[in-house]
Enzyme design. Sequence first.
Site, PDB file in Angstrom:
ATOM      1  N   GLY A 160      -3.790  -3.249   0.545  1.00 15.08           N
ATOM      2  CA  GLY A 160      -2.427  -3.170   0.517  1.00 15.08           C
ATOM      3  C   GLY A 160      -1.766  -2.052   1.422  1.00 15.08           C
ATOM      4  O   GLY A 160      -2.874  -1.648   2.190  1.00 15.08           O
ATOM      5  N   SER A 163      -3.440   1.207  -0.480  1.00 20.54           N
ATOM      6  CA  SER A 163      -4.740   1.437  -0.841  1.00 20.54           C
ATOM      7  C   SER A 163      -5.257   0.112  -0.783  1.00 20.54           C
ATOM      8  O   SER A 163      -4.840  -0.823  -0.257  1.00 20.54           O
ATOM      9  CB  SER A 163      -4.594   1.719  -2.298  1.00 20.54           C
ATOM     10  N   LYS A 180     -10.957   1.597  -6.079  1.00 25.81           N
ATOM     11  CA  LYS A 180      -9.545   1.632  -5.375  1.00 25.81           C
ATOM     12  C   LYS A 180      -9.645   2.813  -4.525  1.00 25.81           C
ATOM     13  O   LYS A 180      -9.895   3.973  -5.257  1.00 25.81           O
ATOM     14  CB  LYS A 180      -8.555   1.413  -6.525  1.00 25.81           C
ATOM     15  N   ASP A 274       4.853  -1.778 -16.708  1.00 27.24           N
ATOM     16  CA  ASP A 274       4.617  -2.826 -15.779  1.00 27.24           C
ATOM     17  C   ASP A 274       3.698  -4.051 -16.189  1.00 27.24           C
ATOM     18  O   ASP A 274       3.041  -4.319 -15.451  1.00 27.24           O
ATOM     19  CB  ASP A 274       3.854  -2.270 -14.430  1.00 27.24           C
TER      20      ASP A 274
END
Length: 418
Positions: A160, A163, A180, A274
């Site tokens: 992304g 990251s 990550k 989320d």
Amino acid sequence: MRLLLIDDDPELASLVRHHVSCVWPDARAVLHSPPLRGPLLPEFLAQGYDAVLVDASWAGGDGLTLLRDLCRRPGFAPTIFLAAEDDAHGPAAARALGVVDVFTATDLDHEQFITAVRTAALRQRNAQGDWRSGPGSREAQTFGGAYLKGYRHVRRIAAGSVSEMFLAESIEAGTLVALKVTRDVRRTDGVDQNFERFLQEYEIVNGIRHPSIVRLYDLGITDDYAYLVMEYFSHGDLRTQMNGPMAPVRALSYALEVCHALEAIHNAGILHRDLKPGNVMLRDDGSIALIDFGLAKQRALEMEITDKGLIFGTPHYMSPEQGHGRPTDARSDIYSLGVVLYEMLTATKPFDADNAMALIYRHAKQPVPQLPEALQSLQPLLERMLAKQPDDRYESAAALAAALRVQIAALKQAELAA
């Protein structure tokens, strides 16, 4: 000393632990049951183990076939084969594949077994030393520019703007992990928001031990990178199961598992904020795990990491109060779960629009769509989960879980009656 036993027999695992603990009191023998946990992933090399023990058979599995696969993997840990007592072919075939030694589970000679384990451990130690000092070693432990000792780079999973996510093998955890990495974590006045979110996510998840919450293994900073190491889910997320409407019992069962996870985090004073299908992951045994606490809000947390005036989350799954930037509580996550449940049951979202603001408006103003005729018995449940006002929803995840159990029992009873 750490051994991996591939079998489905806990008694055999106890026997192996007994033998090795006589010599190495702190030794660990980890049981991997293929019927429960699925097969070993092809990228796995067992680099965190001194030896791998493969039993001749288990429910639905053939150890010799697996052994052939493992011995073909470059860099796989030394293996020991546990043959069946009356098998005339298996021991010779296993030795031809290069195993350290062959035993029968019913006649595990202690001295010979300990010698084999010691030999395997020495081979593994030498192989790991050669790997760490050999050409390409640094590249094999580099993830998007971050050099992380103790992790073997397998492949990049996703990238992304902030990251990157990698599949790696953790020597310490003894398993494949998702790693990550975020870049540019340092500013002149300290670390930036990205690392603060990493830190918050690690602290939140590390403080909650629950089977339906993702397991986190490590967090750190190296050079100008921050990294977070977490459980890897080879079966992907809940969205991969939503190719069409789910069977009602299955959809409600998934919702119940998510509800248990929400109950655990809400009891710890945390809101997820989320919740969506992409943040509900599937384990090899079919259970689920809730992930991505980067936007979670801890009510007791003094550090505020979200900029005021901005809305964080995914509009399709936001409660009306979250979408309009109003205060939220546990009932906001219940609303999001209602959206996910509606989508599982119908393969469509309850509200849709061309842009985020129109979508937020519809969540706040439009009535809950009607389920198909065959699912009308679940309409009151969804109406309450998706109520516009928080006071009209289930007051807690525990209350919702109780309602879900009632619905699941009723549907199963109806199936039996039919």
